[in-house]
Design an enzyme around this catalytic site. Structure first.
Site, PDB file in Angstrom:
ATOM      1  N   ARG A  47       0.869  -1.182   0.000  1.00  0.00           N
ATOM      2  CA  ARG A  47       0.000   0.000   0.000  1.00  0.00           C
ATOM      3  C   ARG A  47       0.907   1.234   0.000  1.00  0.00           C
ATOM      4  NH1 ARG A  47      -2.203   0.918   5.579  1.00  0.00           N
ATOM      5  NH2 ARG A  47      -0.703   2.617   5.535  1.00  0.00           N
ATOM      6  N   HIS A  93      -3.363   4.565   4.852  1.00  0.00           N
ATOM      7  CA  HIS A  93      -4.521   3.654   4.829  1.00  0.00           C
ATOM      8  C   HIS A  93      -5.716   4.290   4.110  1.00  0.00           C
ATOM      9  CE1 HIS A  93      -7.571   0.850   6.084  1.00  0.00           C
ATOM     10  NE2 HIS A  93      -8.213   1.802   6.738  1.00  0.00           N
ATOM     11  N   TYR A 128       3.939   5.948  11.416  1.00  0.00           N
ATOM     12  CA  TYR A 128       4.252   4.578  11.852  1.00  0.00           C
ATOM     13  C   TYR A 128       5.054   3.772  10.833  1.00  0.00           C
ATOM     14  CZ  TYR A 128      -0.027   3.794   9.094  1.00  0.00           C
ATOM     15  OH  TYR A 128      -0.969   3.781   8.093  1.00  0.00           O
TER      16      TYR A 128
END
Ligand SMILES: Cc1ncc(C[n+]2csc(CCOP(=O)(O)OP(=O)(O)O)c2C)c(N)n1
Ligand SMILES: [Mg+2]
Length: 366
Positions: free
Chosen positions: A264, A268, A277
């Site tokens: 990805r 998100h 993160y």
């Protein structure tokens, strides 16, 4: 921070087949197998679909940034896994998408306007995609895997040879519903294919914190079904893995669990900030494995892609983006009462009661 594991190393896991790869990041053929059934125009159509998907994806993110959409989950980096698997299907096979499958919608030629209005929330109950043999997107994680199996079992009972395809994520593999779906599909030998796009993350949780098994594909053996791990940034490997699974399903060989290893590239969703993160080196590593670059190099080397093809594909992407923009920009909000229209196929006294309550509530606001 997660560590990046080179894809091919994972083939050494005991009892697992080699991960399926057809072309490497430079577009060179690496394996013995090649999807020879693909014509020149089918190759070009797949690359065009990937280019259009990326352009639409960018436009969706732009529209969200301009306040026209509340949210969008980008599929950048996952175009090969989506376009490759969907292109191997017949248009009558049923898709059960999660929420990140823009590439599958592009292959099915679902109009960008419809996808846009769906994300704007301007169509209560979503778009009716029955004609495209596509179920509504599923925001609840994993619930639609059961729907895909139900569809496949129904097709089997009807003596129809269509297959049901559940698109799920690595995170969805941690859901009870998906376990139930895999198990019941195996028990009934259902013509169902589970396409897991292992994009390495479930929001901020990396795959290695979601499971102890080295791969997702290896879990298939516990259900007594075939598991395949393919290079999900390789459109031809994704196509081949799917073609094998379709053949198995149509000939009574039962379900398959495909793990398409991909990444990805974006956060998100547009509400997330992955830089909080995620190690930038990891993102940089995967950007060098870009699925569109590698397929373009491959098709140019095979003389199946010309500068004219590139121009036409980019133009198709622009047109799709403009259609999306025109439909979404300042689209009127729907009448809130239409919320009740698509809940059940027939009206019910309880729904009518709730509808009247809402109508009354709304009249106070006027
Ligand atoms: C049943 C349920 N639980 C939790 C959530 C919150 N949630 C939204 S997306 C997501 C992560 C899903 O990860 P994955 O299946 O890997 O898909 P990806 O977003 O990576 O494509 C979670 C936990 C949800 N939507 N539904
Ligand atoms: Mg994921």
């Amino acid at each position: 921070m997660s560590t990046v594991e080179p894809l091919l190393e994972l083939g050494e896991v005991q009892g697992l087949r080699e991960p399926l790869q057809v072309i490497d990041h430079a577009g060179r053929q690496t394996g013995e197998r090649y999807p020879d059934d693909l014509s020149a125009s089918e190759h070009a159509a797949m690359l065009r679909a990937m280019i259009v998907t990326r352009r639409l994806d960018t436009e969706f993110v732009n529209l969200q940034r301009q306040g026209q959409l509340a949210l969008f989950p980008s599929c950048q980096g996952q175009e090969a896994a989506q376009v490759g698997t969907t292109s191997a299907l017949r248009s009558t096979d049923w898709l059960f998408p999660q929420y990140r499958e823009l590439g599958a919608f592009v292959v099915r030629e679902i109009p960008p306007e419809a996808i846009g209005l769906m994300w704007r929330g301007a169509l209560h109950g979503g778009v009716d995609m029955v004609e495209s043999c596509c179920a509504p997107m599923s925001i609840p994680i994993g619930t639609h895997a059961l729907h895909a199996v139900g569809y496949a079992m129904g097709a089997q009972l009807d003596g129809d040879d269509t297959v049901g395809v559940a698109f799920i994520g690595d995170g969805a593999m941690s859901e009870g519903d998906v376990h139930e779906a895999l198990n019941i599909a195996a028990v009934f030998n259902a013509p169902c294919i589970f396409v897991v796009q292992n994009n390495q993350w479930a929001i901020s949780v990396p795959t290695n914190q979601q499971m102890r098994s080295r791969t997702i594909a290896q879990r298939a053996s516990a259900y007594a079904m075939t598991g395949v791990r393919c290079d999900g940034n390789d459109v031809l490997a994704s196509y081949l893995a799917m073609q094998d699974a379709i053949e198995r399903a149509r000939s009574g060989g039962g379900p398959t669990l495909i793990e398409a290893v991909t990444y990805r590239m974006n956060s998100h969703t547009t509400s997330d900030d992955a830089s909080r993160y995620r190690d930038p080196d990891e993102v940089e590593h995967w950007s060098r494995l870009d699925p569109i670059d590698r397929y373009t190099k491959h098709l140019i080397a095979r003389q199946l892609w010309s500068p004219d093809d590139q121009t036409l594909a980019e133009r198709a992407g622009e047109e799709a983006a403009m259609r999306l923009r025109d439909s979404v920009f300042d689209a009127a909000d729907p009448d809130p009462l239409t919320l009740f229209d698509n809940v059940l196929s027939r009206r019910s006294p309880e729904l009518d009661r709730q509808r009247s309550l809402m109508a009354e509530e709304l009249s106070h606001g006027k």
